[in-house]
Motif scaffolding. Structure first.
Motif, mmCIF file in Angstrom:
data_model
loop_
_atom_site.group_PDB
_atom_site.id
_atom_site.type_symbol
_atom_site.label_atom_id
_atom_site.label_comp_id
_atom_site.label_asym_id
_atom_site.label_seq_id
_atom_site.Cartn_x
_atom_site.Cartn_y
_atom_site.Cartn_z
ATOM 1 N N TRP A 48 0.839 -1.208 0.000
ATOM 2 C CA TRP A 48 0.000 0.000 0.000
ATOM 3 C C TRP A 48 0.871 1.253 0.000
ATOM 4 C CZ3 TRP A 48 -5.359 0.852 0.054
ATOM 5 C CH2 TRP A 48 -6.139 -0.310 -0.038
ATOM 6 N N ARG A 49 1.962 1.205 0.722
ATOM 7 C CA ARG A 49 2.880 2.349 0.765
ATOM 8 C C ARG A 49 3.417 2.642 -0.638
ATOM 9 N NH1 ARG A 49 8.024 4.334 1.039
ATOM 10 N NH2 ARG A 49 8.746 5.314 2.991
ATOM 11 N N ALA A 50 3.861 1.570 -1.328
ATOM 12 C CA ALA A 50 4.441 1.749 -2.659
ATOM 13 C C ALA A 50 3.421 2.324 -3.640
ATOM 14 C CB ALA A 50 4.974 0.404 -3.167
ATOM 15 N N ALA A 51 2.179 1.826 -3.581
ATOM 16 C CA ALA A 51 1.144 2.325 -4.489
ATOM 17 C C ALA A 51 0.823 3.791 -4.213
ATOM 18 C CB ALA A 51 -0.123 1.479 -4.354
ATOM 19 N N PHE A 52 0.787 4.155 -2.932
ATOM 20 C CA PHE A 52 0.481 5.532 -2.555
ATOM 21 C C PHE A 52 1.619 6.457 -2.983
ATOM 22 C CE2 PHE A 52 -0.555 8.738 0.923
ATOM 23 C CZ PHE A 52 -1.730 9.159 0.317
ATOM 24 N N ALA A 53 2.865 5.999 -2.781
ATOM 25 C CA ALA A 53 4.022 6.806 -3.171
ATOM 26 C C ALA A 53 4.068 6.987 -4.685
ATOM 27 C CB ALA A 53 5.303 6.133 -2.680
ATOM 28 N N GLU A 54 3.686 5.939 -5.422
ATOM 29 C CA GLU A 54 3.665 6.035 -6.882
ATOM 30 C C GLU A 54 2.661 7.086 -7.347
ATOM 31 O OE1 GLU A 54 2.923 3.186 -10.835
ATOM 32 O OE2 GLU A 54 2.857 2.338 -8.804
ATOM 33 N N GLY A 55 1.494 7.106 -6.715
ATOM 34 C CA GLY A 55 0.490 8.112 -7.056
ATOM 35 C C GLY A 55 0.957 9.512 -6.742
ATOM 36 N N ALA A 56 1.639 9.664 -5.603
ATOM 37 C CA ALA A 56 2.144 10.985 -5.228
ATOM 38 C C ALA A 56 3.217 11.452 -6.200
ATOM 39 C CB ALA A 56 2.700 10.942 -3.804
ATOM 40 N N ALA A 57 4.084 10.522 -6.600
ATOM 41 C CA ALA A 57 5.128 10.886 -7.561
ATOM 42 C C ALA A 57 4.507 11.328 -8.883
ATOM 43 C CB ALA A 57 6.070 9.702 -7.776
#
Length: 343
Positions: free
Chosen positions: A137-146
């Protein structure tokens, strides 16, 4: 201030505002003249004794520090508060400045981009999260933020949450960042001692009151696998000193487990048949246990000696335990209870 001290300053409970927060920080400074003072548990106990109204805040502060893994840095944190802050007023000012640096920046022109817009557009991102699989979930959220161009703004928050347990992440996402979090994550399926108890509520249904060592070992193994072996051990040590009826009562009434019918009708001895210590043994053990509690370091004297008397009235079999072990078990159990959020 180093990163640990900064994080600790931001971990001061959000419910403390204005003069209350300044006074609480004055208590920290006052407890560490010259930068040296009690361990974290001792500081909390000192606050409860000297300023009872700040007791809940001190306990919440301790919980926040432990959730972020900052408790192990407490001596250095306290020293930094004294050396680089010096007073509650100055520390509160520093906290305000640090908090302002992490607040979202809103574009006054109303541009739809930026960190604030990302938070608004993704308010429901965590609704499907159940508290597990943090890395994914962290990786998916960080990808969206990027992709939205706000990866830099998000990274400090992700870094902070990496150091929290699941319940701490839920609270931070919901209360600090303003996201909606799924009911499963908010109601306790986020792991930890409470979740372990809920998930294993029926573990003792097949127990008939015998073979305690085997059942104990299996239960301890499950707790260790769930990462809550430390939380369980004081309870197991306590039950080691009880007879089958005492273990049944403790499992059912204190820990909330469902216990099998057989343990009541077959394995639980009657009051007449149950081996009980004599009044002289109870009296001697009571005196020894009270002395053992008083002999503990101040930060571990978390149970008033008179509570020991009440305990012996309910569980006379505790007279058969070693007094020093009994005092240690009681202190650890009380620390765990005090560290558990209400509700």
């Amino acid at each position: 201030m180093d990163d640990a001290a900064v994080a600790a300053l931001l971990a001061v409970p959000a419910g403390l505002l204005g003069a209350d927060r300044e006074k609480f920080l004055d208590l920290v400074v006052g407890a560490y003249p010259g930068g040296d003072g009690p361990e974290l548990d001792g500081f909390v106990a000192q606050v409860r004794e000297r300023e009872p109204s700040f007791g809940p805040a001190a306990e919440a502060f301790e919980e926040n520090l432990r959730a972020g893994g900052l408790d192990r840095h407490w001596p250095d944190i306290a020293r930094a508060f004294v050396d680089e802050g010096g007073s509650g007023a100055r520390l509160d000012q520093l906290r305000e400045e640090l908090a302002a640096e992490t607040e979202p920046e809103v574009d006054p022109a109303g541009d739809s981009g930026g960190w604030a817009a990302f938070c608004t557009e993704n308010r429901g991102f965590w609704l499907g999260w159940d508290g597990t699989e943090w890395e994914a979930w962290r990786a998916a959220f960080a990808e969206g933020a990027a992709g939205a161009g706000v990866g830099v703004e998000l990274e400090p928050h992700l870094f902070w949450m990496d150091g929290l347990d699941p319940a701490g992440r839920v609270a931070y996402l919901r209360d600090t960042l303003g996201f909606m979090v799924g009911e499963a994550a908010s109601t306790g399926s986020t792991g930890g001692w409470a979740a372990f108890c809920v998930e294993n509520r029926g573990f003792w249904l097949g127990w008939d009151g015998t073979e305690w060592a085997a059942w104990r070992a299996a239960f301890a193994e499950g707790a260790a696998g769930a990462g809550v072996g430390v939380e369980l051990e004081p309870h197991l040590s306590w039950m080691d000193g009880l007879d089958p009826a005492g273990r049944v009562a403790y499992l059912r009434d204190t820990l909330g487990f469902t216990v099998g019918e057989a343990v009541f009708t077959e394995a639980t001895p009657s009051d007449d048949a149950r081996a009980r210590p004599s009044e002289a043994e109870i009296s001697a053990a009571l005196e020894a246990a009270e002395l053992a509690v008083r002999a503990l370091p101040p930060e571990q004297q978390v149970i008033p000696p008179e509570i020991v008397s009440e305990m012996f009235e309910e569980f006379p079999q505790a007279a058969l335990m070693d007094p020093a072990e009994l005092a240690s078990v009681m202190a650890e159990a009380a620390r765990q209870i005090a560290a558990t959020p209400a509700g």
